[in-house]
Structure formats: C-alpha cells, structure tokens
Design an enzyme around this catalytic site. Structure first.
Site: not given
Ligand code: 0O2
Length: 244
Positions: A43, A70, A78, A81, A164, A179-180
C-alpha cells in the site's frame, strides 16, 4: 451418567492433539499478522507513486486504495473447493490472495503505468499476471491482477510474502461490486436476464473508459506548449504543492 474410563494412552493422545491444534492456531495468527504487514508495504508503494505523480505531473493516478485480509472462513472455503488438506504450509503455498490490495484509477492508462512502476521495483517479484482488461472474463469482468512477492522485515527475520494486487478503473470497480453482490445472493429471480444486462453494461463501461482516456489525451494535447518561463513558473508552483 457414568463417564467411560479412558486409557492413559488415549488421554495422552488427546492431550498431544490439543497441543498441536493450539500451536497451529498461534502460528496461523502469526501468519495473518505477517500478511497484514505485507499489505502495509505494498500500500505504501502505491501511495508513494501517487504522491510522486502529484508533484511531478500535478495529477493523481490513484483515486482510491482498498485493502483486506481474507477471512478465515473464505480461506477454508477456498481450500475445500480445491480439495487441499488444511495446513499452514498449504495455505501459504496455495492461497495467493490472503493479502489483497485494490487500486482504483480514473483512467485505463494509469493502470498500466502503476503496474509497470511497481514491477520495476527491485524488491518486488511478480509471480503472476492476469490481464482481464485485455482478456475480459466471459461475464464481462475487467481488472488487472498481479500476484507479487514482497519482502517484509520483522524484528528477527525477513519473509517474502505474497500479495494480490487488483488495479482497475472506477467504472470497472463499480461494475465488479454489483456483479459480486449478485454472485453471493443464492436465489435471484431472472438471474439470466441480470447477467446478460450486466454483460451489456460491462461493454458500455469499457467503451466509456476508452472514450474518457481519448478525451483526456485530446485535452492534454491541446494545451499550449510551455515556454521556458512557463516551465520555470511551473517548477516554482510545484514547491508549493501540499503533499498531504
Ligand atoms: P473475494 O471474495 O473477492 O476475496 P488465485 O487467487 O489466483 O489463486 P482465482 O481466484 O481464480 O485464483 O484468481 P482470479 O481470477 O485472479 O480472481 C481473484 C479475485 O478477483 C476474486 O477473489 C475476486 O475478488 C476477483 N474476481 C475474479 N473474477 C471475478 C468476477 O467474475 N467478478 C467479480 N466481481 N470479481 C471477480 P475471490 O477468490 O473470488 O474472493
């Protein structure tokens, strides 16, 4: 009710297991503390870049920085899953987004500017890049993702921690939040129709992001070429720019 008499062996086994569990809990808490510190490191790097840009170009590339650790529940979900057995080593090795930073910009070019500036720092190691702006997800999701490793210095050791980083425009973030919200609602009537409309909005947002950048560039190009006197006055003005 009469309690069963446990053998010495069983009691000793149970005691050892509880001790192991407690030790693991303590180590897990320590690991979360380390990720919290890694968030602070990354940050600060973005805040430094934003401050530098403000002085150098009188423009802030960053509109907002959000961060989160997280939750334990999300980590466990996770792991489940992905059918990965729970251990601290497995969590550290397989879950890349325990520490998460989201950087929100006004313009698309700032996303790449910031990503390049972070990647160029020699203490940062880029482990993975997912460019969902150049390659949007089928649902319309757009954002630039990086998994970086950053060294964190503690009192007695130094640890490389994974963080990340998600960089996106205000408009992309606006879309992703809605969308989330839909994704986490179990029962939504007309989900198909909502998804289709969201996808339509995502395309509209992408076009507006491009147009806003083109307009900014046009306005910048139309600004008069500065004379030597202008440059000097500009430099003097920078001295007065408040940093906070
Ligand atoms: P949350 O609830 O947001 O914390 P990796 O983390 O690299 O091992 P992953 O999860 O497939 O594997 O990685 P990716 O695709 O980079 O996605 C990571 C995060 O991006 C997600 O976290 C979401 O925050 C966001 N994201 C990815 N795809 C989408 C989407 O289609 N829509 C929205 N709104 N957010 C998305 P998590 O794990 O879902 O958890």
């Amino acid at each position: 009710m009469e309690l069963p008499v446990l053998s010495e062996e069983t009691v000793s086994f149970a005691f050892e297991r509880s001790k192991e569990m407690l030790e693991m809990l303590v180590d897990f808490k320590e690991l979360r503390m380390m990720y919290t510190c890694a968030i602070k490191e990354v940050k600060t790097k973005f805040e430094v870049l934003d401050t530098e840009f403000k002085v150098r170009y009188r423009r802030n590339p960053i509109s907002d920085i959000e961060s989160r650790l997280k939750s334990n529940q999300s980590i466990l979900e996770k792991m489940e899953r992905r059918h990965i057995p729970f251990s601290l080593e497995n969590v550290e090795k397989n879950i890349n987004d325990i520490a998460g930073i989201r950087v929100i910009c006004s313009y698309i070019d700032d996303i790449y500017l910031l990503a390049d500036a972070l990647s160029a720092q020699d203490d940062i190691k880029i482990l993975e890049v997912k460019d969902y702006i150049k390659n949007p997800k089928p649902n319309g999701y757009r954002s630039y993702h990086m998994i970086v490793s950053v060294p964190v210095f503690f009192a007695e050791n130094r640890r490389n921690m994974k963080v990340e980083v998600q960089i996106r425009t205000i408009a992309m973030d606006f879309w992703a939040s809605l969308e989330h919200q839909m994704k986490y609602k179990k029962e939504i009537p007309d989900q198909g129709e909502i998804s289709a409309r969201l996808q339509h909005c995502a395309n509209g947002i992408a076009a507006i992001d491009q147009e806003m950048l083109a307009l900014r560039e046009k306005i910048e190009a139309a600004e008069d070429k500065p004379t030597e006197e202008d440059i000097l006055v500009e430099k003097l003005m920078k001295i007065d720019v408040p940093l906070y």
